[in-house]
Design a protein around this motif. Structure first.
Motif, mmCIF file in Angstrom:
data_model
loop_
_atom_site.group_PDB
_atom_site.id
_atom_site.type_symbol
_atom_site.label_atom_id
_atom_site.label_comp_id
_atom_site.label_asym_id
_atom_site.label_seq_id
_atom_site.Cartn_x
_atom_site.Cartn_y
_atom_site.Cartn_z
ATOM 1 N N VAL A 1 0.893 -1.164 0.033
ATOM 2 C CA VAL A 1 -0.098 -0.018 0.008
ATOM 3 C C VAL A 1 0.835 1.102 -0.125
ATOM 4 O O VAL A 1 1.771 1.329 0.892
ATOM 5 N N VAL B 1 -2.483 0.672 -4.298
ATOM 6 C CA VAL B 1 -2.327 -0.916 -3.616
ATOM 7 C C VAL B 1 -1.675 -1.374 -4.848
ATOM 8 O O VAL B 1 -2.312 -1.675 -5.984
ATOM 9 N N VAL C 1 -7.593 -2.645 0.311
ATOM 10 C CA VAL C 1 -6.790 -4.049 0.144
ATOM 11 C C VAL C 1 -7.406 -5.088 -0.241
ATOM 12 O O VAL C 1 -6.795 -6.073 -0.964
#
Length: 400
Positions: free
Chosen positions: A113, A214, A129
Motif C-alpha cells: 500500500v 495498492v 486492500v
C-alpha cells in the motif's frame, strides 16, 4: 511487516517541503507537519493505519531535513500507542515513483500500500486492500469525485487545469486510460485497444486520483524495470494501463490462434477417420461376385465415422450441417457440454487468471465517505474548514 496478518506492507509518502504550499512551508516548515485541525497533517494517515490494525510502516521522506524534522513527532506518536515508523530518506528531487523504486528492496510482502501523507480519508484501508487481493489486480487506486466542476475556474476557450482524465470500463471496475494535466492538456488520444476490449470507455474529468494505491509484487517489479517513470500518478499509472492493454491483446491473439488451429484440425481428423474406416472395410468385407468389396458397406462405414467425427466437432463448438435431427439430438445428449461449462472453464483458466492479474483496478470512494488531499494552498484552507465540521472531525478521528 506492516499489518497484524502480515499480508501487506504500507509506505507513507511524507513528501518534502512542497513548493506548491508556499508560503505555508516557508521558514523550514515541512509539509507533513503542517497543522490541519490542530494536528500534524501526517497524523491522519497514521491514524488510519492504527484503525486498520497496522503496527508498523515505512515513512519515505524527501531529504534529510524532512526526515530529521519528523523524527520527534513520529517517536512521540509511537510512544502513545501509534504506528511504529521506519523513516527512509531519498533525495529531494525524487518523484513518487522514484522514491518507491529506491525503497523497493525493503518491501517483502506480496501486496504493498502506498499512502500519500497529505490524504485525509475515513475509508477503511482494509476495504481497499481486500478488493485488490480478491480481484488479483496488478494495481488498484482510490478514486474520488471532484467537489467542484473542472470548468468552474476555467477561462472560456481554455482547457481545464489540474484535471485527471480517467477512462473506465462500463462496470467502473477497471482503469483503461489515465492522463493528467498539471497545466493544460489540449489533445487526448484514447487507445483504440481499450475501446475494442471493453466495448466502450467512459471518460471522466469529474474524478480524481486520491494518491492511495495498492500494488502487487509484479507491479513493483515492473516499476523497477522502468527507471524513466518518475511519478506514480503522472507516469506509472498511465504506463500500467497501456501495459494491461498489450497483455490482453497478446492473450486474445493466442486464444484466437488456438481456436483457429482447433477448427482446422477437426475436419482433418474427421476425414482421416473416414479414410481409415474405408480401408478397414475394404480389407475385411467379403468380396462380392464381381470380386470387389461391398460398396454399401464402405458407404455405411463412412457415414458412421463422419457422424461420430462431426459429433466430436459439435461438442467442441464447431457447426454440424451434415447430420439428421435424430443424430444431432443424440449428440446433444451424449457429447455436448453442460450449460455454463464453457464459462466456468474460461473463468478458471490460466488465461483468465493472467488477465485478472494484469488488470488495473479502481476503488471509487463510496457515497458518504470523506477523502481529500492537502496539495495546494486552497485545498489546505478547504480541508481545515471541513475538519472543523463536527461530523467530519468525528469520522476522521473515531475508529470506524
Amino acid at each position: 511487516m506492516s499489518s497484524s496478518d502480515t499480508s501487506f506492507q504500507v509506505l507513507v509518502l511524507a513528501g518534502g517541503e512542497c513548493k506548491r504550499l508556499y508560503p505555508l512551508t516557508s521558514g523550514g516548515t515541512v509539509k507533513a507537519l503542517l497543522p490541519v485541525g490542530n494536528r500534524p497533517l501526517i497524523s491522519y494517515p497514521l491514524r488510519s493505519l492504527t484503525e486498520a490494525g497496522i503496527k508498523s510502516c515505512i515513512v519515505v521522506a524527501l531529504g534529510e531535513h524532512v526526515s530529521a524534522a519528523m523524527q520527534s513527532y513520529l517517536a512521540d506518536q509511537e510512544a502513545a500507542g501509534g504506528v511504529s515508523c521506519r523513516v527512509l530518506t531519498v533525495p529531494e528531487d525524487c518523484g513518487s515513483a522514484d522514491a518507491l523504486r529506491q525503497v523497493a528492496k525493503y518491501i517483502t510482502a506480496e501486496t504493498t500500500v502506498v499512502y500519500s501523507g497529505d490524504l485525509l480519508t475515513d475509508l477503511p484501508l482494509k476495504a481497499l486492500v481486500v478488493t485488490h487481493q480478491v480481484t488479483g489486480a496488478l494495481a488498484t487506486l482510490l478514486v474520488g469525485h471532484l467537489k467542484t466542476s473542472p470548468t468552474t475556474e476555467t477561462k472560456p476557450g481554455k482547457p481545464p487545469r489540474g484535471v485527471d482524465y480517467l477512462g473506465l470500463d462500463p462496470a467502473r471496475q477497471t482503469l483503461l486510460f489515465a492522463a493528467s494535466s498539471p497545466e493544460s492538456l489540449r489533445d487526448l488520444k484514447l487507445p483504440l485497444a481499450a475501446v475494442q476490449q471493453a466495448g466502450c470507455i467512459e471518460l471522466h474529468s469529474d474524478l480524481q486520483d486520491q494518491h492511495l494505491y495498492v500494488f502487487s509484487r509484479t507491479a513493483l517489479k515492473l516499476l523497477t524495470s522502468q527507471p524513466s517513470l518518475s511519478s506514480i500518478k503522472l507516469d506509472f499509472i498511465p504506463w500500467l494501463t497501456r501495459h494491461q492493454l498489450k497483455q490482453r491483446s497478446c492473450q486474445h491473439n493466442n486464444t484466437s490462434t488456438h481456436s483457429s488451429t482447433s477448427s482446422l484440425l477437426a475436419p482433418m481428423a474427421a476425414a482421416a477417420a473416414i479414410g481409415a474406416s474405408s480401408r478397414s472395410y475394404s480389407q475385411s468385407s467379403p468380396p462380392t461376385q464381381s470380386g470387389t468389396s461391398s460398396a454399401a458397406a464402405v458407404a455405411e462405414a463412412s457415414r458412421n465415422n463422419l457422424s461420430a467425427a462431426a459429433a466430436d466437432g459439435y461438442s467442441n463448438g464447431s457447426s454440424r450441417s451434415d447430420v439428421t435431427d435424430g443424430e444431432q439430438d443424440g449428440a446433444n445428449v451424449a457429447g455436448a457440454s453442460m450449460p455454463g461449462e464453457g464459462y466456468m472453464h474460461l473463468s478458471h483458466s490460466a488465461q483468465a487468471s493472467s488477465s485478472r492479474s494484469e488488470r488495473v483496478g479502481l476503488y471509487l470512494v463510496p457515497q458518504g465517505r470523506y477523502a481529500a488531499r492537502v496539495n495546494t494552498v486552497q485545498a489546505y484552507g478547504d480541508v481545515n474548514r471541513e475538519v472543523t465540521n463536527e461530523i467530519i472531525d468525528c469520522e476522521l478521528s473515531c475508529p470506524t
